[in-house]
Design a protein around this motif. Structure first.
Motif, PDB file in Angstrom:
ATOM      1  N   ILE A  27       0.771  -1.177   0.009  1.00 52.21           N
ATOM      2  CA  ILE A  27      -0.129   0.043   0.091  1.00 52.21           C
ATOM      3  C   ILE A  27       0.698   1.175   0.098  1.00 52.21           C
ATOM      4  O   ILE A  27       0.424   2.231   0.039  1.00 52.21           O
ATOM      5  CB  ILE A  27      -1.076   0.125   1.121  1.00 52.21           C
ATOM      6  N   THR A  28       1.888   1.120   0.173  1.00 56.09           N
ATOM      7  CA  THR A  28       2.942   2.233   0.018  1.00 56.09           C
ATOM      8  C   THR A  28       4.449   1.730  -0.607  1.00 56.09           C
ATOM      9  O   THR A  28       4.889   0.525  -0.215  1.00 56.09           O
ATOM     10  CB  THR A  28       3.304   2.993   1.080  1.00 56.09           C
ATOM     11  N   GLN A  29       5.243   2.506  -1.392  1.00 57.38           N
ATOM     12  CA  GLN A  29       6.363   1.960  -1.901  1.00 57.38           C
ATOM     13  C   GLN A  29       6.670   0.789  -2.689  1.00 57.38           C
ATOM     14  O   GLN A  29       7.462   0.091  -2.634  1.00 57.38           O
ATOM     15  CB  GLN A  29       7.677   2.065  -0.891  1.00 57.38           C
ATOM     16  N   GLY A  30       5.327   0.588  -3.453  1.00 54.32           N
ATOM     17  CA  GLY A  30       5.201  -0.839  -3.996  1.00 54.32           C
ATOM     18  C   GLY A  30       4.917  -0.338  -5.649  1.00 54.32           C
ATOM     19  O   GLY A  30       5.487   0.613  -6.084  1.00 54.32           O
ATOM     20  N   PRO A  31       4.776  -1.381  -6.373  1.00 49.89           N
ATOM     21  CA  PRO A  31       4.631  -1.408  -7.744  1.00 49.89           C
ATOM     22  C   PRO A  31       3.680  -0.516  -8.474  1.00 49.89           C
ATOM     23  O   PRO A  31       3.870   0.082  -9.529  1.00 49.89           O
ATOM     24  CB  PRO A  31       4.129  -2.864  -8.137  1.00 49.89           C
ATOM     25  N   ALA A  32       2.630  -0.174  -7.641  1.00 48.77           N
ATOM     26  CA  ALA A  32       1.555   1.158  -8.358  1.00 48.77           C
ATOM     27  C   ALA A  32       2.527   2.304  -8.606  1.00 48.77           C
ATOM     28  O   ALA A  32       1.978   3.018  -9.447  1.00 48.77           O
ATOM     29  CB  ALA A  32       0.552   1.497  -7.249  1.00 48.77           C
ATOM     30  N   ILE A  33       3.428   2.653  -7.794  1.00 49.91           N
ATOM     31  CA  ILE A  33       4.177   3.961  -8.084  1.00 49.91           C
ATOM     32  C   ILE A  33       4.672   4.023  -9.494  1.00 49.91           C
ATOM     33  O   ILE A  33       4.488   4.873 -10.203  1.00 49.91           O
ATOM     34  CB  ILE A  33       5.356   4.096  -6.807  1.00 49.91           C
ATOM     35  N   SER A  34       5.454   2.990  -9.743  1.00 53.19           N
ATOM     36  CA  SER A  34       6.210   2.998 -11.010  1.00 53.19           C
ATOM     37  C   SER A  34       5.220   2.937 -12.082  1.00 53.19           C
ATOM     38  O   SER A  34       5.396   3.273 -13.285  1.00 53.19           O
ATOM     39  CB  SER A  34       7.146   1.815 -11.023  1.00 53.19           C
ATOM     40  N   HIS A  48      12.105  10.620 -17.389  1.00 53.59           N
ATOM     41  CA  HIS A  48      11.805  10.438 -16.002  1.00 53.59           C
ATOM     42  C   HIS A  48      10.822  11.050 -15.473  1.00 53.59           C
ATOM     43  O   HIS A  48      10.466  12.208 -15.735  1.00 53.59           O
ATOM     44  CB  HIS A  48      13.128  10.850 -15.406  1.00 53.59           C
ATOM     45  N   ALA A  49       9.969  10.395 -14.613  1.00 52.85           N
ATOM     46  CA  ALA A  49       8.804  10.745 -14.110  1.00 52.85           C
ATOM     47  C   ALA A  49       8.964  10.122 -12.484  1.00 52.85           C
ATOM     48  O   ALA A  49       8.841   9.270 -12.310  1.00 52.85           O
ATOM     49  CB  ALA A  49       7.407  10.264 -14.593  1.00 52.85           C
ATOM     50  N   ILE A  50       8.998  11.112 -11.462  1.00 49.75           N
ATOM     51  CA  ILE A  50       9.024  10.866 -10.227  1.00 49.75           C
ATOM     52  C   ILE A  50       7.939  11.259  -9.379  1.00 49.75           C
ATOM     53  O   ILE A  50       7.696  12.495  -9.191  1.00 49.75           O
ATOM     54  CB  ILE A  50      10.319  11.459  -9.321  1.00 49.75           C
ATOM     55  N   LEU A 206      19.728  14.751 -12.363  1.00 45.82           N
ATOM     56  CA  LEU A 206      18.612  15.203 -11.681  1.00 45.82           C
ATOM     57  C   LEU A 206      17.512  14.342 -11.202  1.00 45.82           C
ATOM     58  O   LEU A 206      17.072  14.569 -10.015  1.00 45.82           O
ATOM     59  CB  LEU A 206      17.794  16.566 -12.669  1.00 45.82           C
ATOM     60  N   ALA A 207      17.121  13.544 -12.300  1.00 44.70           N
ATOM     61  CA  ALA A 207      16.147  12.534 -11.632  1.00 44.70           C
ATOM     62  C   ALA A 207      16.726  11.745 -10.179  1.00 44.70           C
ATOM     63  O   ALA A 207      15.997  11.404  -9.454  1.00 44.70           O
ATOM     64  CB  ALA A 207      15.865  11.565 -12.963  1.00 44.70           C
ATOM     65  N   LYS A 208      18.017  11.324 -10.392  1.00 42.22           N
ATOM     66  CA  LYS A 208      18.684  10.571  -9.270  1.00 42.22           C
ATOM     67  C   LYS A 208      18.467  11.349  -8.122  1.00 42.22           C
ATOM     68  O   LYS A 208      18.086  10.900  -6.965  1.00 42.22           O
ATOM     69  CB  LYS A 208      19.934  10.156  -9.703  1.00 42.22           C
ATOM     70  N   SER A 209      18.883  12.808  -7.961  1.00 41.92           N
ATOM     71  CA  SER A 209      18.857  13.621  -7.028  1.00 41.92           C
ATOM     72  C   SER A 209      17.515  13.625  -6.392  1.00 41.92           C
ATOM     73  O   SER A 209      17.293  13.577  -5.253  1.00 41.92           O
ATOM     74  CB  SER A 209      19.254  14.892  -7.267  1.00 41.92           C
ATOM     75  N   VAL A 210      16.431  13.675  -7.269  1.00 48.91           N
ATOM     76  CA  VAL A 210      14.872  14.171  -6.877  1.00 48.91           C
ATOM     77  C   VAL A 210      14.390  12.694  -6.259  1.00 48.91           C
ATOM     78  O   VAL A 210      13.808  12.605  -5.112  1.00 48.91           O
ATOM     79  CB  VAL A 210      14.237  14.483  -7.827  1.00 48.91           C
ATOM     80  N   ARG A 211      14.940  11.607  -6.561  1.00 46.82           N
ATOM     81  CA  ARG A 211      14.517  10.266  -6.180  1.00 46.82           C
ATOM     82  C   ARG A 211      14.910  10.187  -4.726  1.00 46.82           C
ATOM     83  O   ARG A 211      14.189   9.638  -3.990  1.00 46.82           O
ATOM     84  CB  ARG A 211      14.906   9.061  -7.287  1.00 46.82           C
TER      85      ARG A 211
END
Length: 399
Positions: A27-34, A48-50, A206-211
């Motif tokens: 329900i958090t930090q799982g596959p739905a995010i990606s 990249h989309a974060i 930038l994407a790596k930093s934001v993540r």
């Protein structure tokens, strides 16, 4: 009848997507995010989309990733929500404002150029310019990018209003003319995750930093870790000071489901806007002008009152509309007029075009489920309040 200026549209499919996530292992930090990130990146043509907790977090992380800090200056439009400037203050930077274009109500590229020329002479050029796509219509990004190349500043597109829109026939969010684009998924926006935001960029660093910054500054990549003693177990390390700006899988599942209807939502908003244009034609108001280079997300339908032809003040019209159940809004009070910003020394008159616009503006209800009957009610009440005969009957009801 009470009609808000904005409202989410949640379908049975959206509800099932959330239920499926609630009954899953994550329900958090799982596959739905990606899945949600991939859906938005695919629609925008981005690399990249974060996903993050909200658009304010997206703005803050974008400033941090671009190295904004004490001693730096960030410029933006005064015609925006305070988050567009607060994000720079969070980083210890100072902020300044560029007046708006009188037709699009976006940051004006010509005024930006003049301000840059003056700032260069004073040695006070901005590190970042945040171009806000007001009401869903893109700023003149090609002109702003040309100025960025000339004056060496970075660009954030605050596209909180604009997911699903286009600029020069390409999707807003592809970062062709900027370093970073941010979206908002608040309930009154084009699609919703309840609360939520997203950072899009073509830049790998930038994407790596934001993540990493969105998760406390923690990394699980061994290549980024510091190992001092053999035998120690390190499955993560905090290597910088970050934040808990994560989105949940529950929110992301809703967002991914909503994203399947993004084009439908935007098309519906355009149909409602066209009908407003027709209904309002004989009233003493100015309807939204659309630049031929832009296809707006139409988050807002903003009119300007011709106060020279109305026997009421701006405030009286606003209050009268809300009294009859039409919950018009004001987008926006110029940011620098807020008491917090006035303490910094900003004063009335700093951006005359933005202030003139603010003195005349009303945001009428606009959301996908707005019916023709409700739209007629809005315009009838506005006509009554402006002492103009009803014109709703003169417009077609097929939207």
């Amino acid at each position: 009848m009470v009609i808000p200026y904005g409202r989410q549209d949640i379908s049975a499919q959206d509800i099932q997507a959330v239920v499926d996530t609630l009954t899953s292992d994550w329900i958090t930090q799982g596959p739905a995010i990606s899945r949600f990130e991939d859906a938005i990146a695919s629609r925008c043509g981005g690399k990249h989309a974060i996903a993050v907790s909200n658009a304010t977090a997206a703005l803050h992380l974008s400033c941090l990733a671009l190295g904004v800090g004490p001693g730096d200056i960030v410029w933006t439009s005064p015609n925006t929500f305070v988050a567009s400037t607060n994000c720079a203050l969070y980083c210890g930077a100072t902020v300044d404002f560029v007046d708006i274009d009188p037709r699009t109500y976006n940051l004006c590229a010509e005024k930006l150029q003049a301000k840059l020329q003056s700032a260069q002479a004073q040695g006070r050029l901005p590190k970042v310019v945040i171009a806000v796509h007001f009401a869903g219509q893109s700023c003149d990004m090609r002109a702003i990018k040309d100025l960025a190349d000339q004056y060496d500043f970075r660009i954030i597109e605050d596209a909180s209003h604009a997911v699903g829109g286009k600029y020069l026939d390409e999707p807003i969010g592809n970062c062709r003319y900027s370093d970073v684009v941010i979206f908002s998924f608040h309930p009154v926006k084009i699609i919703t995750t309840a609360e939520g935001g997203m950072v899009l960029t073509r830049d790998d660093a930038l994407a790596k930093s934001v993540r990493q910054l969105r998760t406390h500054g923690i990394t699980s990549d061994p290549a980024d870790m510091v190992f001092r003693e053999p035998g120690e177990i390190w499955n993560y390390q905090q290597t910088e000071l970050g934040f808990n700006y994560r989105m949940t899988d529950i929110q992301a599942a809703l967002g991914a489901s909503q994203a399947q209807r993004l084009e439908e939502f935007v098309a519906r908003r355009h149909a409602i806007a066209r009908r407003y244009d027709e209904l309002l034609e004989k009233l003493p108001v100015i309807t939204p002008w659309q630049h031929p280079d832009s296809y707006s997300g139409f988050h807002l339908y903003v009119i300007r009152l011709d106060l020279t032809k109305i026997e009421r003040t701006h405030k009286q019209v606003y209050e009268a509309m809300r009294a009859v159940g039409v919950l018009v809004n004001i987008h926006y009070i110029p940011v620098y007029r807020q008491p917090y910003y006035e303490k910094m020394g900003f004063k009335k008159g700093y951006c005359p075009e933005a202030e003139q616009y603010y003195a005349e503006t009303l945001s009428l209800p606009l959301f996908p489920t707005l019916t023709a009957e409700e739209q007629d009610f809005v315009v009838d009440k506005l006509g009554d309040i402006l002492a103009i005969p009803s014109v709703a009957s003169q417009a077609s009801s097929d939207v």
